[in-house]
Enzyme design. Sequence first.
Site, short mmCIF file in Angstrom:
data_model
loop_
_atom_site.label_atom_id
_atom_site.label_comp_id
_atom_site.label_asym_id
_atom_site.label_seq_id
_atom_site.Cartn_x
_atom_site.Cartn_y
_atom_site.Cartn_z
N CYS A 90 17.83 14.59 28.71
CA CYS A 90 17.60 14.56 27.26
C CYS A 90 18.70 15.27 26.40
CB CYS A 90 16.56 15.71 26.92
SG CYS A 90 16.05 16.02 25.31
N CYS A 93 18.06 17.76 23.96
CA CYS A 93 18.01 19.14 24.49
C CYS A 93 19.31 19.97 24.80
CB CYS A 93 17.29 19.12 25.84
SG CYS A 93 15.81 18.23 25.66
#
Length: 322
Positions: A90, A93
């Site tokens: 991600c 993230c």
Amino acid sequence: MTHPRGSAAKSAALSAALSGAVDLSALKARADAARQQRPAPSSPPPADGDGPPAPSAGAVLEVSEATFQADVVERSLKQLVVVDLWAEWCGPCKQLSPVLERLAAESGGAWVLAKVDVDANPRIAQLFGVQSIPTIVAIAGGQPVDAFSGALPEPQIREWIKSLLDALKDKLPGIPDAGGEPVEEQEDPRFTEAEDAFERGDFAAAKAAYQRILDAEPANEQAKAALVQVTFAERSAQVDPSSVARADADPKDIDAQLAAADYELSQMQVDESFNRLIDLVRRTSGDDRNRVREHLVGLFELFDASDERVLKARRNLASALF
């Protein structure tokens, strides 16, 4: 202030708000086996003094299904826990997590960051109903209090955390009050007795302890919720995993259908459990139908009344009945 210690009553509150106490109960068994194992903080110290400060000891925790009960649920009874649901693949993230880690380190213990790799811990992601990552959930007093998704700018995150701490400073013992001193926490011995019984698997004693609280205080909502959770935990612990196969093989076997619904719910298959019993309501009548309906309504009580899955199931139940 006197209140329950936490393990049973507060876990019940958190799971009801998220997706039912059965979820946390399933994770708790692993927590007990690994309670002494604590991974190191996720970010190493910077190579020199020019980088951002390294997370202080305990400021950032790598949380697994085995440590979730202790590191998130129980810890949140004393301080704010911010859960970071992330994954290695991600991109956002990787932008957000370092910011959260730095802010946790700067907080001086006012709150702790609990990082959860959703790929390695899918049951936790299911527990929170994660639709996208990063998802950030604030947990306090055993309950989710706020959440957001996506990589917000650092000033916005700082303001979000500050507002949470301001709102919680009079409610959690680990957050300083206006005078800078922690608020003293006292345990309610009645709940302590019930929770100790629950933790050692003595469901009968736990139920009796909660019932005594309700006999003295019929309006005690924490005891009511905990009694519902313990009753289900006792029942679901006796359900054979093969009950689903038996129920599918004989749709007319009401006992098998009820047991299968309990097992599915204990495995976080909430919609499957509800739909099984709603379909059974449609196929039955008289006393059998009423028995199924009462069982289903009892399962609804494991959840927050505003849970979308419960609201949907109640609508479907009404349609099946009328």
